[in-house]
Design an enzyme around this catalytic site. Structure first.
Site, PDB file in Angstrom:
ATOM      1  N   HIS A 106       4.979   7.062  11.457  1.00 30.05           N
ATOM      2  CA  HIS A 106       4.599   6.854  10.062  1.00 30.05           C
ATOM      3  C   HIS A 106       3.874   8.148   9.680  1.00 30.05           C
ATOM      4  O   HIS A 106       2.644   8.193   9.604  1.00 30.05           O
ATOM      5  CB  HIS A 106       3.682   5.629   9.968  1.00 30.05           C
ATOM      6  CG  HIS A 106       3.401   5.174   8.558  1.00 30.05           C
ATOM      7  ND1 HIS A 106       3.859   5.855   7.444  1.00 30.05           N
ATOM      8  CD2 HIS A 106       2.700   4.107   8.092  1.00 30.05           C
ATOM      9  CE1 HIS A 106       3.435   5.212   6.353  1.00 30.05           C
ATOM     10  NE2 HIS A 106       2.743   4.154   6.719  1.00 30.05           N
ATOM     11  N   LYS A 122      22.647  -8.153   5.536  1.00 30.13           N
ATOM     12  CA  LYS A 122      22.980  -7.736   4.188  1.00 30.13           C
ATOM     13  C   LYS A 122      24.488  -7.565   3.967  1.00 30.13           C
ATOM     14  O   LYS A 122      24.983  -7.620   2.849  1.00 30.13           O
ATOM     15  CB  LYS A 122      22.284  -6.406   3.904  1.00 30.13           C
ATOM     16  CG  LYS A 122      22.138  -6.064   2.463  1.00 30.13           C
ATOM     17  CD  LYS A 122      20.926  -5.178   2.265  1.00 30.13           C
ATOM     18  CE  LYS A 122      20.978  -3.936   3.144  1.00 30.13           C
ATOM     19  NZ  LYS A 122      21.636  -2.812   2.522  1.00 30.13           N
ATOM     20  N   ARG A 162       0.811  -1.216   0.000  1.00 31.96           N
ATOM     21  CA  ARG A 162       0.000   0.000   0.000  1.00 31.96           C
ATOM     22  C   ARG A 162       0.851   1.275   0.000  1.00 31.96           C
ATOM     23  O   ARG A 162       0.743   2.117  -0.885  1.00 31.96           O
ATOM     24  CB  ARG A 162      -0.855  -0.057   1.259  1.00 31.96           C
ATOM     25  CG  ARG A 162      -1.863   0.998   1.436  1.00 31.96           C
ATOM     26  CD  ARG A 162      -2.602   0.680   2.713  1.00 31.96           C
ATOM     27  NE  ARG A 162      -2.745  -0.792   2.817  1.00 31.96           N
ATOM     28  CZ  ARG A 162      -3.904  -1.408   2.819  1.00 31.96           C
ATOM     29  NH1 ARG A 162      -5.018  -0.722   2.758  1.00 31.96           N
ATOM     30  NH2 ARG A 162      -3.971  -2.714   2.901  1.00 31.96           N
ATOM     31  N   THR A 163       1.715   1.407   0.991  1.00 29.88           N
ATOM     32  CA  THR A 163       2.470   2.649   1.141  1.00 29.88           C
ATOM     33  C   THR A 163       3.433   2.848  -0.030  1.00 29.88           C
ATOM     34  O   THR A 163       3.556   3.943  -0.574  1.00 29.88           O
ATOM     35  CB  THR A 163       3.247   2.641   2.477  1.00 29.88           C
ATOM     36  OG1 THR A 163       2.319   2.399   3.523  1.00 29.88           O
ATOM     37  CG2 THR A 163       3.931   3.959   2.714  1.00 29.88           C
ATOM     38  N   ARG A 212      11.315   3.040   4.293  1.00 27.64           N
ATOM     39  CA  ARG A 212      10.576   2.215   5.254  1.00 27.64           C
ATOM     40  C   ARG A 212      11.598   1.293   5.893  1.00 27.64           C
ATOM     41  O   ARG A 212      12.411   0.690   5.193  1.00 27.64           O
ATOM     42  CB  ARG A 212       9.504   1.418   4.506  1.00 27.64           C
ATOM     43  CG  ARG A 212       8.997   0.153   5.176  1.00 27.64           C
ATOM     44  CD  ARG A 212       7.980   0.337   6.281  1.00 27.64           C
ATOM     45  NE  ARG A 212       6.832   1.141   5.973  1.00 27.64           N
ATOM     46  CZ  ARG A 212       5.604   0.647   5.702  1.00 27.64           C
ATOM     47  NH1 ARG A 212       5.396  -0.652   5.640  1.00 27.64           N
ATOM     48  NH2 ARG A 212       4.605   1.464   5.498  1.00 27.64           N
TER      49      ARG A 212
END
Lengths: 428, 311
Positions: free
Chosen positions: B136, B86, B58-59, B108
């Site tokens: 947010h 990572k 969505r975002t 995010r």
């Protein structure tokens, strides 16, 4: 060579001596103290307006060698100690390999002999490999020269193991230094649980995570008759429990660190990883209780919990940064600024907590400034203004929550065994 | 007023005036999405990066469409959650993106504070698209926008946020934004999901949903996540639904015009029943539509768009 410290105010917390005196040092020992003491051919240190105190002792340091020499070494760690006015430090056993056998103890002593500029006293582990399961060879560790035992960094979770450690160490007159933390209550916590953890959305470590284990350990100290020392006291509840335990005659001592009386959890507000340590910074009420505990003697010792981490480790998201801050080079200035200048402690009381008291707990023949004693002396300028700069640390790491702070009071000279190792902030 | 900030990291640090300025700007952008040709040249030549360390549909899509409708160039980067896994630090990742001369990074991340850490060390504007349980801000803004649109004001509104407050960035951004604009805010949910000392923020706490909603103008129902049950914060989804689920019965004493909101994605039949979520006073899909307008406004303000280009 003879050394004469001239005109300083001498404070010796052990005898209560506090007067202007000259101090004569010969062959590493103090040979004369007095207003009129002088000696032909002695090298003179003019110390008028300064204060000479027994060499400072930090009983809680992580030197990282062996294992993490990128963070700190015995060389860099002892240089940091010297710069901060410390003449002796005790190093924690959570190295790699762990200080759980005679070999590593001997390595620390021999490496210190080679490169160290202040005295280093190893603390052995309570359990093999810090695993919390079986006791380390505590008797042999003592024989090799450890001055206490601790699984610092980890709690001894098994109560039975902790009980036996206290009983066993008692035979050797060794203090058991406890890192009190209930791991389940701590959970994923990365800061104090309270208003600021709520604002920041960070998982919290409640005060009770420390306190429930303090309560357990006090019970075990009473049961065993062993000597318990609670490391890095951070909460009001812990101070109160230790106060009561002492009044009931339980054999317990404790320490706090400068950050616990200088900062609150608000310091985490902009996700500063240099404000991340374990136990975490607590609230204003806890800071007040720590100061009260220092004042009434409940808290015996101020120790830094010097925990160097590289910038690579600390320049990351707050949650994944390691716990720990350095402290050797800021401790004395914080003690003077936050405790002495604020009239929480007299200078003599403050110095006792970083010299005489840790020496007594570790059973080392130091912390006293008198004729015949080792010439471990720290000279302090109580009004010296300093700014904490990351580039100026002797430590290999600069993870300090006090960067850019202006502080008052600093060591201007450190003398170890009659040898001047630091002068005006510079290591000689 | 003129927009002065480089970044949008949270609503905590914004003034009421700044929040209203974004909402007002969003009003003018909402209309763009209703046009047959949904595109204005406001950010032509600007480069925007969606840097998502956590899955989001969505975002991420909302930001992407917002950027495209403003004619910016948009790149999506999905990265694994933790820099430890990572092998490259977040700092290095961001520095590399910065070196490609982008204008805005939308980030995010699962860890609170990650965008604050980056904003201090990189040049491009940074928009926090959610940092762990912290903030947010664009969700908070779109919720405010939706409330204002439906109720005509924020000041004096009684808003109740229901559910897992402890782990919700939506809750925190809503609370800051609402309090700054003068709303009365309450939170409701199980005690284990209400974070300590939240009252100090200036909100009321309820453990009974029925009681909390009695005089409310708006409820914002949060998604309940199953993993919280596994960590022992509540016994079962069944019990959660029985005690805290928003259904008609639980709302029977509420005001008839109670506005129903949910940031999505919805667990239908758990934290909210379908007949409430799809009922006449639900604006859950309007929130999504408004999200686009709010994000266009934010991108426009941060990337320094030209105002004449909207028309």
């Amino acid at each position: 060579m003879k050394l004469l410290i001239k005109g300083s105010r001498l404070i010796d917390p052990d005898s209560g001596y506090d007067d202007i005196s000259n101090i004569l040092i010969e062959r590493g020992k103090i040979t004369a103290i007095g207003r009129k003491v002088s000696a032909k051919g002695a090298k003179v240190i003019e110390a008028e307006g300064k204060i000479a105190v027994p060499g400072l002792i930090d009983m809680h340091v992580h030197l990282r060698e062996p294992g993490r020499e990128d963070e700190e070494t015995i060389l860099s760690g002892t240089r940091a100690a010297g710069r901060g006015g410390f003449t002796a430090i005790a190093c924690m056993p959570n190295t790699d390999p762990v200080i759980d056998n005679q070999g590593i103890v001997k390595f620390i002593y021999s490496q210190t002999e080679k490169v160290g500029i202040v005295s280093v006293f190893p603390i052995g582990s309570i359990t093999k490999g810090l695993r919390g399961e079986e006791l380390a060879e505590i008797g042999e560790l003592k024989e090799a020269g450890v001055v206490g035992i601790s699984d610092d960094g980890k709690p001894v979770e098994n109560s039975e193991v902790m009980r036996r450690a206290l009983e066993y160490a008692k035979m050797f007159d060794l203090v058991v230094i406890s890192h009190c933390e209930d791991k389940d209550l701590k959970g994923e916590g990365v800061m104090h649980e309270g208003y600021y953890s709520t604002l920041l959305g960070l998982p919290g470590i409640p005060a009770a995570a420390e306190e429930v284990m303090v309560a357990r350990d006090l019970g075990l100290a009473e049961l065993s008759g062993g000597w318990l020392h609670i490391a890095h006291v951070s909460t009001a509840g812990t101070v109160e429990m230790i106060r009561q335990a002492k009044s009931r005659g339980i054999r317990v001592t404790c320490e706090t660190a400068p950050h616990y009386f200088s900062l609150t959890d608000e310091a985490v507000k902009d996700f500063d990883t240099n404000a991340k340590m374990n136990p975490p910074l607590r609230t204003e009420e806890d800071v007040e209780a720590i100061k009260e505990g220092l004042k009434d003697g409940t808290i015996d010792v101020i120790a830094t919990d010097h925990a160097p981490h590289t910038s690579v480790e600390k320049e990351v998201e707050y949650t994944i940064a390691p716990f720990g801050v350095i402290g050797l080079e800021t401790a004395l200035s914080l003690i003077i600024t936050k405790l002495v200048k604020e009239d929480i402690l007299t200078l003599s009381q403050a110095i006792a907590k970083v010299s005489l008291n840790p020496a007594k707990i570790l059973r080392i023949d130091k912390g006293i400034l008198k004729v015949g004693a080792d010439a471990d002396i720290t000279i302090i300028d109580p009004d010296r203004e300093i700014i904490v700069e990351s580039g100026a640390f002797e430590s290999k790491s600069s993870n300090s929550p006090f960067l850019d702070w202006k502080l008052k009071g600093a060591a201007t000279m450190t003398i170890v065994g009659g040898r001047v190792v630091m002068k005006e902030g510079r290591i000689l | 007023m003129k927009w002065k900030r480089k970044d949008l990291l949270g609503l905590e640090e914004l003034s009421a005036q700044e929040i209203e300025f974004i909402l007002d700007t969003a009003e003018s952008f909402k209309e763009v999405s209703l046009r047959p040709i949904k595109k204005v040249p406001a950010l032509r030549g600007k480069t925007i990066v969606n840097l998502f360390f956590e899955p989001s549909t969505r975002t991420r899509t909302s930001f992407e469409l917002a950027a495209k409708r403003l004619s910016a160039d948009m790149v999506n980067i999905s990265a694994s959650t933790s820099s430890v896994v990572k092998g490259e630090t977040l700092k290095d990742t961001a520095k590399n993106i910065e070196a490609m001369k982008v204008d805005v990074i939308i980030m995010r991340h699962s860890l609170p504070g990650a965008p604050y850490f980056l904003a201090k060390i990189i040049g491009p504007s940074l928009i926090n698209a959610g940092d762990g349980a912290h903030e947010h801000p664009t969700q908070g803004l779109l919720d405010l926008f939706t409330m204002r649109e439906n109720k005509g004001r924020i000041k004096g509104l009684k808003v109740v946020i229901i559910g897992d407050i402890a782990h919700s960035r939506v809750a925190r951004s809503n609370i800051w934004g609402l309090l700054k604009l003068g709303a009365e805010v309450a939170v409701a949910g199980p005690a284990t999901l209400i974070p300590p000392q939240i009252e100090r923020m200036g909100v009321k706490v309820y453990y009974r949903v029925e009681e909390a909603v009695r005089k409310a103008d708006v409820i914002n129902v949060l998604r309940i996540q199953l993993e919280r049950q596994k960590t022992g914060l509540f016994p079962s989804l069944r019990e959660y639904r029985q005690i805290f689920g928003v259904n008609r019965e639980r709302l029977k004493d509420a005001r008839p015009d109670l506005l129903i909101m949910h940031p999505g994605p919805i667990n239908r039949g758990v934290e909210i029943d379908p007949d409430v979520a799809d009922g006449p006073h639900s604006v859950i899909l309007d929130q999504v539509t408004n999200g686009l307008a709010v994000r266009m406004a934010v991108l426009y303000l941060l990337a320094g768009g030209k105002s004449e280009a909207i028309d």
